[in-house]
Design a protein around this motif. Structure first.
Motif, PDB file in Angstrom:
ATOM      1  N   VAL A  75       0.838  -1.204   0.000  1.00 32.51           N
ATOM      2  CA  VAL A  75       0.000   0.000   0.000  1.00 32.51           C
ATOM      3  C   VAL A  75       0.868   1.247   0.000  1.00 32.51           C
ATOM      4  N   LEU A  76       1.893   1.263   0.875  1.00 32.70           N
ATOM      5  CA  LEU A  76       2.768   2.419   0.968  1.00 32.70           C
ATOM      6  C   LEU A  76       3.543   2.638  -0.333  1.00 32.70           C
ATOM      7  N   LYS A  77       4.034   1.546  -0.912  1.00 32.69           N
ATOM      8  CA  LYS A  77       4.827   1.643  -2.133  1.00 32.69           C
ATOM      9  C   LYS A  77       4.013   2.203  -3.296  1.00 32.69           C
ATOM     10  N   LYS A  78       2.731   1.853  -3.326  1.00 33.00           N
ATOM     11  CA  LYS A  78       1.895   2.259  -4.446  1.00 33.00           C
ATOM     12  C   LYS A  78       1.192   3.596  -4.210  1.00 33.00           C
ATOM     13  N   LYS A  79       1.407   4.196  -3.035  1.00 32.89           N
ATOM     14  CA  LYS A  79       0.623   5.374  -2.666  1.00 32.89           C
ATOM     15  C   LYS A  79       0.747   6.499  -3.693  1.00 32.89           C
ATOM     16  N   GLN A  80       1.976   6.880  -4.038  1.00 29.36           N
ATOM     17  CA  GLN A  80       2.162   7.998  -4.949  1.00 29.36           C
ATOM     18  C   GLN A  80       1.660   7.673  -6.352  1.00 29.36           C
ATOM     19  N   GLU A  81       1.881   6.439  -6.805  1.00 30.66           N
ATOM     20  CA  GLU A  81       1.370   6.038  -8.111  1.00 30.66           C
ATOM     21  C   GLU A  81      -0.151   6.107  -8.117  1.00 30.66           C
ATOM     22  N   ASN A  82      -0.759   5.619  -7.036  1.00 34.32           N
ATOM     23  CA  ASN A  82      -2.212   5.607  -6.956  1.00 34.32           C
ATOM     24  C   ASN A  82      -2.791   7.011  -6.945  1.00 34.32           C
ATOM     25  N   ARG A  83      -2.084   7.962  -6.319  1.00 30.29           N
ATOM     26  CA  ARG A  83      -2.623   9.314  -6.224  1.00 30.29           C
ATOM     27  C   ARG A  83      -2.794   9.930  -7.606  1.00 30.29           C
ATOM     28  N   ALA A  84      -1.848   9.709  -8.488  1.00 30.24           N
ATOM     29  CA  ALA A  84      -1.963  10.243  -9.844  1.00 30.24           C
ATOM     30  C   ALA A  84      -3.171   9.644 -10.554  1.00 30.24           C
ATOM     31  N   ILE A  85      -3.393   8.348 -10.350  1.00 29.22           N
ATOM     32  CA  ILE A  85      -4.550   7.675 -10.952  1.00 29.22           C
ATOM     33  C   ILE A  85      -5.843   8.234 -10.384  1.00 29.22           C
ATOM     34  N   VAL A  86      -5.878   8.407  -9.040  1.00 24.53           N
ATOM     35  CA  VAL A  86      -7.070   8.922  -8.375  1.00 24.53           C
ATOM     36  C   VAL A  86      -7.387  10.338  -8.851  1.00 24.53           C
ATOM     37  N   LEU A  87      -6.370  11.178  -9.024  1.00 22.63           N
ATOM     38  CA  LEU A  87      -6.597  12.550  -9.484  1.00 22.63           C
ATOM     39  C   LEU A  87      -7.225  12.574 -10.873  1.00 22.63           C
ATOM     40  N   ARG A  88      -6.788  11.678 -11.725  1.00 21.62           N
ATOM     41  CA  ARG A  88      -7.395  11.601 -13.063  1.00 21.62           C
ATOM     42  C   ARG A  88      -8.849  11.159 -12.966  1.00 21.62           C
ATOM     43  N   MET A  89      -9.127  10.227 -12.070  1.00 21.63           N
ATOM     44  CA  MET A  89     -10.499   9.757 -11.866  1.00 21.63           C
ATOM     45  C   MET A  89     -11.390  10.876 -11.321  1.00 21.63           C
ATOM     46  N   ILE A  90     -10.833  11.648 -10.373  1.00 20.80           N
ATOM     47  CA  ILE A  90     -11.577  12.764  -9.792  1.00 20.80           C
ATOM     48  C   ILE A  90     -11.926  13.792 -10.866  1.00 20.80           C
ATOM     49  N   GLU A  91     -10.949  14.143 -11.696  1.00 23.06           N
ATOM     50  CA  GLU A  91     -11.182  15.121 -12.761  1.00 23.06           C
ATOM     51  C   GLU A  91     -12.269  14.645 -13.716  1.00 23.06           C
ATOM     52  N   LYS A  92     -12.239  13.362 -14.039  1.00 16.80           N
ATOM     53  CA  LYS A  92     -13.251  12.793 -14.931  1.00 16.80           C
ATOM     54  C   LYS A  92     -14.632  12.862 -14.290  1.00 16.80           C
ATOM     55  N   ARG A  93     -14.704  12.521 -12.998  1.00 12.13           N
ATOM     56  CA  ARG A  93     -16.005  12.531 -12.312  1.00 12.13           C
ATOM     57  C   ARG A  93     -16.544  13.944 -12.162  1.00 12.13           C
ATOM     58  N   MET A  94     -15.682  14.909 -11.887  1.00 16.97           N
ATOM     59  CA  MET A  94     -16.122  16.301 -11.787  1.00 16.97           C
ATOM     60  C   MET A  94     -16.680  16.786 -13.118  1.00 16.97           C
ATOM     61  N   LYS A  95     -16.037  16.383 -14.210  1.00 17.59           N
ATOM     62  CA  LYS A  95     -16.524  16.761 -15.532  1.00 17.59           C
ATOM     63  C   LYS A  95     -17.916  16.184 -15.771  1.00 17.59           C
ATOM     64  N   GLU A  96     -18.111  14.931 -15.369  1.00 18.19           N
ATOM     65  CA  GLU A  96     -19.418  14.286 -15.539  1.00 18.19           C
ATOM     66  C   GLU A  96     -20.496  14.975 -14.717  1.00 18.19           C
ATOM     67  N   LYS A  97     -20.095  15.604 -13.595  1.00 17.92           N
ATOM     68  CA  LYS A  97     -21.072  16.187 -12.677  1.00 17.92           C
ATOM     69  C   LYS A  97     -21.128  17.711 -12.719  1.00 17.92           C
ATOM     70  N   GLU A  98     -20.568  18.303 -13.741  1.00 15.46           N
ATOM     71  CA  GLU A  98     -20.563  19.766 -13.844  1.00 15.46           C
ATOM     72  C   GLU A  98     -21.969  20.347 -13.712  1.00 15.46           C
ATOM     73  N   HIS A  99     -22.913  19.759 -14.429  1.00 12.35           N
ATOM     74  CA  HIS A  99     -24.289  20.277 -14.407  1.00 12.35           C
ATOM     75  C   HIS A  99     -24.912  20.117 -13.027  1.00 12.35           C
TER      76      HIS A  99
END
Length: 242
Positions: free
Chosen positions: A37-61
């Protein structure tokens, strides 16, 4: 440095280099899972940020528009975003939850740009579980979460704000229930004059973990869990909006 203890008297320990703040001694399978979990933390954060941006775009309205009728606005992370509910206590649900988001990112990407329309009668806010997986202090988390409450109150002085305490987890290596308890204690004290506090311990088993029958993965909520949650939220709305 990551230290792996050998299994026998003639076996030498193995060493692996990791960031200073992420060193852990591995003695059990659970320790090994934590190391991963610790080793993958930074890699996962970049993935999560992309997911967040995508979800925010879907929920703009949804974020920017409010219904004409009486409504309840859900603000927070996946435990609200994944709630498939159209009405609570007779109020139309406007779900502004964003899966994967922390309170820090909700502030940075949504609140600072005034993307959240606060025309609603009731706000149901839940933050915390995505804050504790990163390297923030409890005080930093509390201050960040408080920004969401202050934003809503500044935009809508008449709304009822209900804050759901951070849910416990069940068997998760990435989220510690003791840390969740500490966060909840500090949040309750800080927000006591600003919100209606809803303690989510009704979702716990006798050991203080999220009940297994309410979760598919030890973190998120299934339909049975959402039914219990809805009942509790409706009860507190009816008590406070008489």
């Amino acid at each position: 440095m990551l230290f792996v203890r050998g299994g026998g008297v003639n076996k030498k320990p193995l060493f692996f280099m990791v960031p200073d703040g992420e060193a852990v001694v591995i003695n059990t399978p659970n320790d090994f899972e934590l190391a991963l979990v610790l080793k993958k933390k930074q890699e996962n954060r970049a993935i999560v940020l992309r997911m967040i941006e995508k979800r925010m775009k879907e929920k703009e309205h949804v974020l920017s528009n409010a219904p004409d009728k009486k409504a309840i606005c859900l603000v927070g992370h996946s435990q609200l975003d994944q709630w498939n509910v159209s009405e609570i206590a007779g109020l139309k649900v406007r779900n502004c939850g964003i899966s994967g988001i922390s309170s820090f990112e909700y502030d940075n990407y949504i609140l600072r740009d005034d993307k959240l329309n606060c025309n609603a009668d009731v706000f149901l806010v839940m933050h915390g579980t995505n804050d504790i997986v990163w390297d923030y202090t409890i005080s930093e988390m509390v201050s960040s979460i408080e920004k969401t409450v202050k934003y809503i109150r500044r935009k809508n002085v008449f709304a009822t704000i209900i804050f759901l305490s951070c849910l416990h987890t069940n068997g998760r290596m990435d989220r510690n229930n003791k840390k969740i308890d500490e966060l909840n204690r500090m949040l309750k004290e800080k927000l006591k004059d600003k919100v209606i506090w809803l303690d989510t311990s009704f979702m716990d088993d006798k050991y203080g973990d999220l009940k297994a029958e309410f979760t598919p993965d030890g973190l998120h909520i299934n339909e049975a869990g959402y039914q219990i949650l809805k009942t509790e939220v409706e009860n507190i709305i009816k008590e406070n909006m008489k």
